[in-house]
Motif scaffolding. Sequence first.
Motif, PDB file in Angstrom:
ATOM      1  N   GLY A   1      25.936 -12.820  -4.902  1.00  0.00           N
ATOM      2  CA  GLY A   1      25.018 -13.788  -5.490  1.00  0.00           C
ATOM      3  C   GLY A   1      23.569 -13.488  -5.123  1.00  0.00           C
ATOM      4  O   GLY A   1      23.257 -13.243  -3.958  1.00  0.00           O
ATOM      5  N   ARG A   2      22.714 -13.516  -6.115  1.00  0.00           N
ATOM      6  CA  ARG A   2      21.291 -13.234  -5.868  1.00  0.00           C
ATOM      7  C   ARG A   2      20.657 -14.260  -4.938  1.00  0.00           C
ATOM      8  O   ARG A   2      19.668 -13.963  -4.280  1.00  0.00           O
ATOM      9  N   GLU A   3      21.248 -15.450  -4.857  1.00  0.00           N
ATOM     10  CA  GLU A   3      20.721 -16.450  -3.921  1.00  0.00           C
ATOM     11  C   GLU A   3      20.956 -16.036  -2.467  1.00  0.00           C
ATOM     12  O   GLU A   3      20.331 -16.578  -1.564  1.00  0.00           O
ATOM     13  N   ARG A   4      21.818 -15.056  -2.241  1.00  0.00           N
ATOM     14  CA  ARG A   4      22.079 -14.552  -0.891  1.00  0.00           C
ATOM     15  C   ARG A   4      21.215 -13.338  -0.557  1.00  0.00           C
ATOM     16  O   ARG A   4      21.266 -12.840   0.567  1.00  0.00           O
ATOM     17  N   LEU A   5      20.441 -12.853  -1.522  1.00  0.00           N
ATOM     18  CA  LEU A   5      19.666 -11.629  -1.332  1.00  0.00           C
ATOM     19  C   LEU A   5      18.204 -11.859  -1.663  1.00  0.00           C
ATOM     20  O   LEU A   5      17.880 -12.537  -2.635  1.00  0.00           O
ATOM     21  N   GLU A   6      17.340 -11.296  -0.855  1.00  0.00           N
ATOM     22  CA  GLU A   6      15.914 -11.310  -1.197  1.00  0.00           C
ATOM     23  C   GLU A   6      15.353  -9.931  -0.922  1.00  0.00           C
ATOM     24  O   GLU A   6      15.864  -9.190  -0.082  1.00  0.00           O
ATOM     25  N   ALA A   7      14.327  -9.584  -1.660  1.00  0.00           N
ATOM     26  CA  ALA A   7      13.725  -8.249  -1.535  1.00  0.00           C
ATOM     27  C   ALA A   7      12.286  -8.380  -1.072  1.00  0.00           C
ATOM     28  O   ALA A   7      11.564  -9.292  -1.482  1.00  0.00           O
ATOM     29  N   SER A   8      11.890  -7.458  -0.206  1.00  0.00           N
ATOM     30  CA  SER A   8      10.488  -7.373   0.206  1.00  0.00           C
ATOM     31  C   SER A   8      10.171  -5.927   0.521  1.00  0.00           C
ATOM     32  O   SER A   8      11.070  -5.112   0.731  1.00  0.00           O
ATOM     33  N   GLY A   9       8.899  -5.616   0.549  1.00  0.00           N
ATOM     34  CA  GLY A   9       8.480  -4.250   0.841  1.00  0.00           C
ATOM     35  C   GLY A   9       7.433  -4.212   1.924  1.00  0.00           C
ATOM     36  O   GLY A   9       6.604  -5.112   2.021  1.00  0.00           O
ATOM     37  N   MET A  10       7.500  -3.186   2.734  1.00  0.00           N
ATOM     38  CA  MET A  10       6.535  -3.005   3.814  1.00  0.00           C
ATOM     39  C   MET A  10       5.618  -1.809   3.579  1.00  0.00           C
ATOM     40  O   MET A  10       4.702  -1.589   4.362  1.00  0.00           O
ATOM     41  N   GLY A  11       5.889  -1.030   2.548  1.00  0.00           N
ATOM     42  CA  GLY A  11       5.096   0.179   2.358  1.00  0.00           C
ATOM     43  C   GLY A  11       5.259   1.085   3.564  1.00  0.00           C
ATOM     44  O   GLY A  11       6.366   1.290   4.053  1.00  0.00           O
ATOM     45  N   ALA A  12       4.135   1.582   4.087  1.00  0.00           N
ATOM     46  CA  ALA A  12       4.161   2.471   5.257  1.00  0.00           C
ATOM     47  C   ALA A  12       3.711   1.745   6.521  1.00  0.00           C
ATOM     48  O   ALA A  12       3.299   2.375   7.480  1.00  0.00           O
ATOM     49  N   ARG A  13       3.789   0.417   6.536  1.00  0.00           N
ATOM     50  CA  ARG A  13       3.295  -0.365   7.679  1.00  0.00           C
ATOM     51  C   ARG A  13       4.142  -0.228   8.937  1.00  0.00           C
ATOM     52  O   ARG A  13       3.613  -0.390  10.029  1.00  0.00           O
ATOM     53  N   GLU A  14       5.439  -0.004   8.810  1.00  0.00           N
ATOM     54  CA  GLU A  14       6.332   0.070   9.976  1.00  0.00           C
ATOM     55  C   GLU A  14       7.092   1.386   9.948  1.00  0.00           C
ATOM     56  O   GLU A  14       8.288   1.428   9.670  1.00  0.00           O
ATOM     57  N   LEU A  15       6.392   2.455  10.247  1.00  0.00           N
ATOM     58  CA  LEU A  15       7.029   3.769  10.237  1.00  0.00           C
ATOM     59  C   LEU A  15       8.066   3.859  11.347  1.00  0.00           C
ATOM     60  O   LEU A  15       7.811   3.441  12.486  1.00  0.00           O
ATOM     61  N   LEU A  16       9.202   4.424  11.030  1.00  0.00           N
ATOM     62  CA  LEU A  16      10.230   4.648  12.035  1.00  0.00           C
ATOM     63  C   LEU A  16       9.778   5.745  12.995  1.00  0.00           C
ATOM     64  O   LEU A  16      10.025   5.674  14.192  1.00  0.00           O
ATOM     65  N   LEU A  17       9.100   6.740  12.461  1.00  0.00           N
ATOM     66  CA  LEU A  17       8.559   7.854  13.249  1.00  0.00           C
ATOM     67  C   LEU A  17       7.040   7.901  13.061  1.00  0.00           C
ATOM     68  O   LEU A  17       6.529   8.680  12.261  1.00  0.00           O
ATOM     69  N   PRO A  18       6.284   7.077  13.787  1.00  0.00           N
ATOM     70  CA  PRO A  18       4.841   7.009  13.586  1.00  0.00           C
ATOM     71  C   PRO A  18       4.119   8.329  13.845  1.00  0.00           C
ATOM     72  O   PRO A  18       3.075   8.592  13.255  1.00  0.00           O
ATOM     73  N   ASP A  19       4.681   9.166  14.724  1.00  0.00           N
ATOM     74  CA  ASP A  19       4.050  10.455  14.999  1.00  0.00           C
ATOM     75  C   ASP A  19       4.353  11.488  13.916  1.00  0.00           C
ATOM     76  O   ASP A  19       3.810  12.589  13.930  1.00  0.00           O
ATOM     77  N   GLN A  20       5.229  11.130  12.951  1.00  0.00           N
ATOM     78  CA  GLN A  20       5.565  12.002  11.824  1.00  0.00           C
ATOM     79  C   GLN A  20       5.480  11.176  10.537  1.00  0.00           C
ATOM     80  O   GLN A  20       6.489  10.835   9.934  1.00  0.00           O
ATOM     81  N   PRO A  21       4.283  10.837  10.095  1.00  0.00           N
ATOM     82  CA  PRO A  21       4.135   9.886   8.988  1.00  0.00           C
ATOM     83  C   PRO A  21       4.725  10.329   7.654  1.00  0.00           C
ATOM     84  O   PRO A  21       5.024   9.488   6.813  1.00  0.00           O
ATOM     85  N   ALA A  22       4.943  11.620   7.449  1.00  0.00           N
ATOM     86  CA  ALA A  22       5.512  12.086   6.184  1.00  0.00           C
ATOM     87  C   ALA A  22       7.020  12.328   6.283  1.00  0.00           C
ATOM     88  O   ALA A  22       7.639  12.750   5.309  1.00  0.00           O
ATOM     89  N   ALA A  23       7.637  12.052   7.432  1.00  0.00           N
ATOM     90  CA  ALA A  23       9.059  12.343   7.636  1.00  0.00           C
ATOM     91  C   ALA A  23       9.941  11.513   6.705  1.00  0.00           C
ATOM     92  O   ALA A  23       9.671  10.339   6.440  1.00  0.00           O
ATOM     93  N   ALA A  24      11.016  12.134   6.263  1.00  0.00           N
ATOM     94  CA  ALA A  24      11.957  11.461   5.375  1.00  0.00           C
ATOM     95  C   ALA A  24      12.583  10.234   6.030  1.00  0.00           C
ATOM     96  O   ALA A  24      12.923   9.263   5.348  1.00  0.00           O
ATOM     97  N   ALA A  25      12.735  10.233   7.359  1.00  0.00           N
ATOM     98  CA  ALA A  25      13.344   9.094   8.057  1.00  0.00           C
ATOM     99  C   ALA A  25      12.539   7.806   7.863  1.00  0.00           C
ATOM    100  O   ALA A  25      13.090   6.706   7.994  1.00  0.00           O
TER     101      ALA A  25
END
Length: 186
Positions: free
Chosen positions: A151-175
């Motif tokens: 059900g769509r009432e159980r799901l919501e979507a949002s985007g962070m863009g590049a604000r919370e990089l998993l690997l900040p020292d590798q900004p172009a990394a696929a991860a």
Amino acid sequence: MPLGPNPSECEIQAALLGVTDPSCPPMRLQRPPALPPGTASPEAAQPTPASRPVPGPVALPPLPGPVAVPVPELRAAFRVEFDFNSAHIRPESRAILDKVAAVMTAPAAGTTRFRVVGHTDRVGGDAVNLTLSRRRAAAVVDYLATHHHIGRERLEASGMGARELLLPDQPAAAANRRVEIINLGG
């Protein structure tokens, strides 16, 4: 918590629901950080029982009333592949989303709500990345709702863009290009 490239339903269930099915093997999702070579473990620095001083009596102050214990946030990050500069989910990523859907539709999930958060790498401008991450999160929500009847009432979507990089020292990394799913509760 980033999960590996092909997590099992049991790993997804543990990360998103905090419980696993009784048929799942025991698992430990987080490993302690590795120590640099030549570094002693913290336990090695502790005195041995024979060398420890014997403690005397300790006076404890009275305990205050009940204290709210914060509930740990349940979340997992998945590597979901999209076509370049697109929100079209690549066929090889559908298998991971199918496992996520199996967990979301399991009885243990009940009526739990989830937030799907899209993340990008730092390639491209902030506005483009933010829009793209939102479109990708919406595509995942659409896939889960359309193909798995969540059900769509159980799901919501949002985007962070590049604000919370998993690997900040590798900004172009696929991860850094990932979809994170957060348990919002019932």
